[in-house]
Design an enzyme around this catalytic site. Structure first.
Site, PDB file in Angstrom:
ATOM      1  CD  GLU A  95      28.521   6.207 151.659  1.00 11.35           C
ATOM      2  OE1 GLU A  95      28.376   5.509 152.686  1.00 11.35           O
ATOM      3  OE2 GLU A  95      28.252   5.790 150.509  1.00 11.35           O
ATOM      4  CB  ILE A  97      34.566   5.689 152.793  1.00  8.48           C
ATOM      5  CG1 ILE A  97      33.629   5.642 151.572  1.00  8.48           C
ATOM      6  CG2 ILE A  97      34.795   4.301 153.379  1.00  8.48           C
ATOM      7  CD1 ILE A  97      32.255   5.103 151.872  1.00  8.48           C
ATOM      8  CG  ASP A 198      43.541   2.911 138.136  1.00  7.72           C
ATOM      9  OD1 ASP A 198      44.598   2.245 138.121  1.00  7.72           O
ATOM     10  OD2 ASP A 198      43.517   4.136 138.367  1.00  7.72           O
TER      11      ASP A 198
END
Length: 290
Positions: A95, A97, A198
């Site tokens: 997707e 963003i 992370d």
């Protein structure tokens, strides 16, 4: 494969079907390991992550991490549409963003969402599969002991790689290993928590509506303080994030003294990826615990 439009079209065809058509493609991020491309199609915009110098399953494992996190927090996580390899390129199609300005409760929501993630537990530290942090292999063999897991599967592999690649001398490798016995009583006893792995500012982005969105995970079940310590390594997040997080999951006493030990791992990652500029930070931490 030199015709990137052909590559993009193959990715779209394989993951979105024959009715999807590429309208345009634009490079929006280029790092030392990956490229990020916005693909505009007749079915909307998508984000394509590419690399060609990594193991073939790097982005497959990243996709698994995104899907696992999405199931464990209310925070936004990009939906994955497909991943794999075409020609010489690994790809991850997800997707797109659209970024926006932070909402007024952005940091509070990020803190609550991370606490929500860390409330996902399993009996042992590790994961049911190995994965990567950036381009570096991350072994996740499960262990009942956080200390054993952290030394054997986080510190030792990257310390050994740094020595093999002549980034550190043998005497420093030995000094590093000498602190291990001193760590036996430093970590609080907590359940293995699902961590992003992370968590720094570059891996949290804002959506169009201003809500936090997690990207680029290196997940495993570890000590939750790993995420919090890393979030403070490169400048830190807004204080509202930490206050919100601790309203759900307070830090155990002595956390400030443990931050350096947790951050030995991301510093070793950076040492191995980017060179000896990160060695002084490691040396400083080791000196404190000698």
């Amino acid at each position: 494969m030199h015709d990137f439009n052909e590559l993009y079209e193959q990715v779209i065809y394989q993951n979105l079907g024959p009715l999807a058509e590429l309208k345009s493609a634009s490079l929006i991020a280029a790092g030392s390991h990956n490229q990020g491309i916005r693909l505009d199609t007749n079915e909307g915009a998508f984000f394509l992550k590419l690399n060609f110098d990594h193991e073939k399953d790097t982005l497959v494992k990243e996709a698994k991490g995104l899907d696992r996190i999405r199931k464990s927090t209310f925070l936004k996580v990009p939906e994955v549409f497909g991943c794999g390899r075409i020609g010489d390129y690994n790809y991850l199609l997800s997707e797109f963003i659209q970024s926006g300005r932070y909402s007024l409760d952005y940091w509070e929501n990020l803190g609550l969402g991370l606490a929500h993630l860390h409330l996902t537990h399993q009996p042992k530290f590790g994961l049911d599969h190995d994965n990567y942090i950036a381009s570096l292999f991350q072994k996740n063999l499960e262990s009942e002991s956080w200390l054993d897991f952290y030394i054997e599967h986080r510190l030792e592999p990257l310390l050994g790689k740094a020595y093999f690649d002549r980034l550190i001398p043998l005497d420093f490798l030995k000094k590093f290993q000498e602190i291990y016995p001193k760590l036996e009583s430093i970590f609080p006893n907590e359940k293995p928590a699902l961590v992003h792995g992370d968590l720094w500012s570059g891996n949290v982005i804002s959506t169009k509506s201003g809500e936090p969105c997690l990207i680029d995970p290196a997940i495993y079940f570890g000590h939750r303080e790993m995420d919090i310590a890393l979030s403070r390594l490169f400048g830190g997040f807004d204080n509202r994030f930490y206050e919100s997080y601790e309203s759900i999951l307070p830090m155990e006493p002595g956390f400030e003294n443990r931050i350096g030990i947790y951050n030995l791992y991301p510093l070793l990652v950076h040492l191995n990826l980017f060179g000896i500029a990160y060695l002084p930070g490691i040396e400083k931490i080791i000196k404190r615990f000698q």
